[in-house]
Design an enzyme around this catalytic site. Structure first.
Site, mmCIF file in Angstrom:
data_model
loop_
_atom_site.group_PDB
_atom_site.id
_atom_site.type_symbol
_atom_site.label_atom_id
_atom_site.label_comp_id
_atom_site.label_asym_id
_atom_site.label_seq_id
_atom_site.Cartn_x
_atom_site.Cartn_y
_atom_site.Cartn_z
ATOM 1 N N ASP A 94 6.277 1.870 6.483
ATOM 2 C CA ASP A 94 4.921 1.362 6.319
ATOM 3 C C ASP A 94 4.233 2.110 5.174
ATOM 4 O OD1 ASP A 94 2.476 0.117 6.712
ATOM 5 O OD2 ASP A 94 1.948 1.308 8.465
ATOM 6 N N ASP A 111 -0.482 4.408 0.693
ATOM 7 C CA ASP A 111 -0.991 5.449 1.581
ATOM 8 C C ASP A 111 -0.287 5.368 2.933
ATOM 9 O OD1 ASP A 111 -2.414 2.995 2.074
ATOM 10 O OD2 ASP A 111 -3.847 4.115 3.301
ATOM 11 N N HIS A 127 0.848 -1.200 0.000
ATOM 12 C CA HIS A 127 0.000 0.000 0.000
ATOM 13 C C HIS A 127 0.880 1.245 0.000
ATOM 14 C CE1 HIS A 127 0.451 1.149 4.336
ATOM 15 N NE2 HIS A 127 0.617 -0.153 4.503
ATOM 16 N N GLU A 131 -5.140 1.293 2.651
ATOM 17 C CA GLU A 131 -4.926 0.315 3.721
ATOM 18 C C GLU A 131 -5.055 0.947 5.094
ATOM 19 O OE1 GLU A 131 -2.641 -2.037 6.686
ATOM 20 O OE2 GLU A 131 -2.309 0.027 5.989
ATOM 21 N N GLU A 132 -4.582 2.180 5.243
ATOM 22 C CA GLU A 132 -4.581 2.812 6.557
ATOM 23 C C GLU A 132 -5.981 3.192 7.035
ATOM 24 O OE1 GLU A 132 -2.111 2.668 8.303
ATOM 25 O OE2 GLU A 132 -0.271 2.785 7.112
ATOM 26 N N ASP A 140 4.094 -6.194 4.628
ATOM 27 C CA ASP A 140 3.527 -5.132 5.459
ATOM 28 C C ASP A 140 3.276 -5.684 6.859
ATOM 29 O OD1 ASP A 140 2.435 -2.818 6.388
ATOM 30 O OD2 ASP A 140 0.511 -3.057 5.382
#
Length: 324
Positions: free
Chosen positions: A140, A109, A107, A174-175, A201
């Site tokens: 991340d 974001d 991801h 994702e966040e 991740d």
């Protein structure tokens, strides 16, 4: 604190090299990796410099397009897939139908960078401190999926092709719980059909040793709302005679755990499968014993085995937020 040195190497197209036996390929790729370090730092600086804070909403297309270009330069065929929210970037290298297919997830974001005064530098300006890259998204998840992209590029440069077919899907939500990934997959799952799915991740093992995680506990979440009246009552006029939704909800939530913090919902773990191989594997995992003494760690978690059994093999019930 320093910034990565500029890297002026122009990324060339993937060379048409003869293939080599795959038994020798890994050693050759690893031997050639140092020549890509500068390019990795340059790409990472570029990816970090484009904020992609999904929690704020807004248009994340600039971050998606930047990543798409990097993926193309690493040798993948790329499309930017539109969703109702942030775009999904899909890259593929599928040349031989008979080969196994690997699906890689990431991801682009990131979480909000606030509080900004906690940073020594701009969060969206990649720097190096004590041998580590520092910038929003480096841990991340931008550095991880970039490392996978550079491995693809290094393998193509060394060997002329990949040993497997590859799909790489990198989302921008994702966040915030990946609200657009599921609907996209329901429409396009056949486009990324694969034999194995892989993501990096996740957290590092406390020892710093590399770990291959073969599964995850999964996630199910829900909201609980308690309403005791059809309009807000002023506390000065009604406290003591009116029901208080926040107090009642707190009391109900308190019944979910015992005095040691263990889940006491009847049947909560009844369907957990016996996994002897997993229990044998975690028995060999090291753990710094000082972490067991840190403030906030449950008193009944006293050994490395108990730690990893709970974190890796047992379900848990978390209260994430409360609003009244």
């Amino acid at each position: 604190m320093s910034r990565p040195a500029p890297h002026d190497e122009t990324m060339q197209s993937v060379p048409d090299r003869p293939t080599m036996p795959w038994t020798n390929a890994a050693d050759e790729v690893i031997k050639n990796l140092p020549r890509w370090h500068g390019r990795f730092a340059a790409y990472l600086a570029e990816l970090v410099s484009v904020p992609a804070v999904s929690a704020r909403g807004g248009d994340l297309s600039a971050a998606a397009e930047t990543l798409a270009r990097v993926m193309r330069e690493c040798g993948l065929d790329v499309s930017v897939e539109q969703t109702s929210g942030a775009p999904i970037v899909l890259g593929s290298s599928c040349l031989e139908p008979g080969l196994p297919t690997l699906l890689v997830y990431g991801h682009y974001d990131v979480q909000p960078a606030e509080p900004l005064d906690a940073w020594n530098t701009s969060p969206f300006d990649l720097t190096v401190a004590e041998g580590r890259f520092v910038g929003r998204g480096t841990a991340d998840n931008k550095a991880q999926h970039l490392a996978q992209l550079m491995a693809i590029r290094a393998t193509l440069d060394t060997c002329g092709r990949l040993p497997v077919n590859v799909h790489m899907i990198v989302e921008g939500g994702e966040e915030i719980g990946s609200p657009d990934l599921g609907p996209w997959l329901s429409r396009h799952a056949s486009r990324i059909d694969a034999d194995v799915a892989y993501t990096s991740d996740g957290a590092l093992h406390p020892s710093g040793r590399p770990v291959v995680v073969c599964g995850a506990r999964g996630l199910a979440y829900f909201d609980v709302t308690l309403t005791v009246a059809d309009w807000d009552r002023r506390s000065g006029n009604f406290s003591g005679v009116a029901r208080n939704a926040a107090q009642e909800l707190l009391h109900a939530l308190d019944t979910l755990w015992d005095e040691n913090g263990r889940v006491r919902v009847a049947g909560f773990a009844d369907d957990v499968l016996a996994y002897e191989a997993g229990h044998r594997a975690i028995a060999e995992l090291p753990l710094d014993p000082t972490i067991l003494q840190e403030p906030g760690i449950r008193a009944d978690i006293g050994t490395a085995r108990q730690w990893f059994e709970q974190v890796l093999l047992q379900p848990w019930l978390n209260l994430l937020w409360l609003c009244a």
